[in-house]
Motif scaffolding. Structure first.
Motif, mmCIF file in Angstrom:
data_model
loop_
_atom_site.group_PDB
_atom_site.id
_atom_site.type_symbol
_atom_site.label_atom_id
_atom_site.label_comp_id
_atom_site.label_asym_id
_atom_site.label_seq_id
_atom_site.Cartn_x
_atom_site.Cartn_y
_atom_site.Cartn_z
ATOM 1 N N GLY A 1 42.706 -24.119 -24.857
ATOM 2 C CA GLY A 1 42.666 -22.838 -23.747
ATOM 3 C C GLY A 1 41.373 -22.283 -23.172
ATOM 4 N N VAL A 2 40.093 -21.996 -24.192
ATOM 5 C CA VAL A 2 38.665 -21.951 -23.858
ATOM 6 C C VAL A 2 38.387 -22.682 -22.967
ATOM 7 N N GLU A 3 38.904 -23.878 -23.241
ATOM 8 C CA GLU A 3 38.319 -24.507 -21.455
ATOM 9 C C GLU A 3 39.168 -24.015 -20.089
ATOM 10 N N LEU A 4 39.999 -23.429 -19.964
ATOM 11 C CA LEU A 4 40.428 -22.967 -18.776
ATOM 12 C C LEU A 4 40.538 -21.663 -19.132
ATOM 13 N N THR A 5 40.083 -20.651 -19.335
ATOM 14 C CA THR A 5 39.207 -18.752 -19.125
ATOM 15 C C THR A 5 37.614 -19.429 -18.935
ATOM 16 N N LEU A 6 36.641 -20.151 -19.820
ATOM 17 C CA LEU A 6 35.730 -20.931 -18.999
ATOM 18 C C LEU A 6 35.485 -21.206 -17.385
ATOM 19 N N SER A 7 36.354 -22.603 -17.273
ATOM 20 C CA SER A 7 35.762 -22.294 -16.016
ATOM 21 C C SER A 7 36.688 -21.616 -14.943
#
Length: 363
Positions: A25-31
């Motif tokens: 989920g960190v990837e989506l948060t960052l994006s």
């Protein structure tokens, strides 16, 4: 808008490159945050693993990359595990870059859930902030987060109050939620379709309970996500009638929302205290109600009886019963909640407010 643009350094997760799916989920948060901050005219630089890909619309972001080995994820270690840093690991290389380029920046925002960035914060002049992405999954991490909160809690933010409740904090937590680019999620009014489940296919995500609930109803369950633990995936498949699980794999966002949006409901079955629950909001953005365990972040996101149903954790019968009640819900209410609470604009503003408050308290 702030009185002046901020110069911000964002440090990605040291578990896989941005766009690989390994960062969860960190990837989506960052994006979402990258786009939201750029739209608010801030200067943004991202430190990430070599091979990372910036999301569409983030051409103004400067990407700084490092080579190295992935950091072990704390969610796969037990509560008494020690701190581990691989030889040639990404984490210290990220920090090398962050401390160098962050010397003149307004702030460095760390997204990696790990001990070293937290520990080093009081010992450097760079203004390090940390968006904590998990609960207290290990004793040493709980201790360090609580120690940093005692030194300066303004440096910490959390996705939900339920996540923050894992830690003994001297003050009420700064909760920033999460955000999504709603232009990438098509609302679908049609209420039919299959059942779905999405997430990393690993034991803490509880796929076996969703599979059992679908099997009890005699239905198929579409499963999206990276098979992080193949042995676990095979064991779950063996527990239910052949054909119950339809493996859809890890899909790009456009394909995921297209398929997910056609579902009648999303089942969310975490076995641990989820910090937020990105896929819950992704489903709601498409108009898909969510039937979830009342545990962790999803218990804060799902408005039971309006955008889905919350049931007793680990109760498969309750999941099945709640799924029967999904036709009672208005799918438009799901999208409306996201528009008010979880857009990338709302998220970026909350993060901006958090950083500005933290900076204003510094000497």
């Amino acid at each position: 808008m702030t009185s002046r643009p901020l110069d911000l350094i964002l440090v990605s997760t040291p578990i896989g490159g941005l766009g690989s799916g390994r960062g969860g989920g960190v990837e989506l948060t960052l994006s979402s945050l990258l786009k939201g901050l750029v739209d608010r005219d801030h200067r943004v630089r991202l430190i990430a693993a070599e091979g990372s890909q910036l999301p569409e619309g983030c051409e103004a972001v400067e990407l700084l990359t490092a080579q190295g080995l992935d950091q072990p994820s704390w969610q796969h270690l037990d509560g008494e595990s020690p701190v581990l840093i691989p030889r040639a690991g990404l984490l210290p290389r990220f920090l090398d870059i962050a401390l160098n380029v962050g010397a003149e920046a307004d702030a460095v925002i760390n997204f990696g859930y790990d001990w070293l960035p937290l520990w080093i914060t009081p010992h450097v002049s760079q203004r390090l902030f940390h968006l904590i992405s998990m609960g207290a999954v290990a004793d040493v991490m709980r201790d360090q987060i609580e120690a940093l909160a005692s030194w300066d809690q303004q440096r910490l933010a959390f996705h939900t109050a339920r996540q923050a409740a894992d830690f003994r904090l001297p003050q009420p937590p700064r909760v920033v939620g999460n955000g999504f680019d709603l232009s990438r999620y098509q609302f679908r009014q049609e209420a039919g379709g299959p059942l779905g489940w999405a997430g990393r296919v690993a034991p803490e995500k509880g796929l076996e309970d969703a599979a059992a609930a679908a099997a009890a109803l005699g239905e198929q369950l579409l499963v999206w996500g990276l098979r992080e633990d193949p042995a676990y995936a095979e064991a779950v498949e063996a527990m239910v009638p052949t054909g119950t699980l339809q493996w859809r794999g890890f899909l790009p966002n456009a394909e995921l929302q297209e398929e997910l949006g056609r579902c009648r409901a999303l089942i969310n079955t975490p076995k641990w205290n989820e910090a937020y629950g990105n896929v819950v909001v992704e489903a709601l953005a498409c108009g898909v109600p969510v039937v979830a365990y009342d545990r962790g972040g999803p218990g804060e996101l799902v408005q039971s009886g309006q955008t889905g149903f919350l049931v007793e954790p680990d109760n498969v019968s309750a999941l099945s019963d709640a799924l029967k009640r999904v036709p009672e819900l208005d799918r438009a209410d799901c999208r409306t909640w996201v528009e008010a609470n979880a857009t990338q604009e709302v998220f970026a503003r909350r993060v901006e407010d958090w950083v500005l408050a933290g900076l204003s308290s510094l000497p």
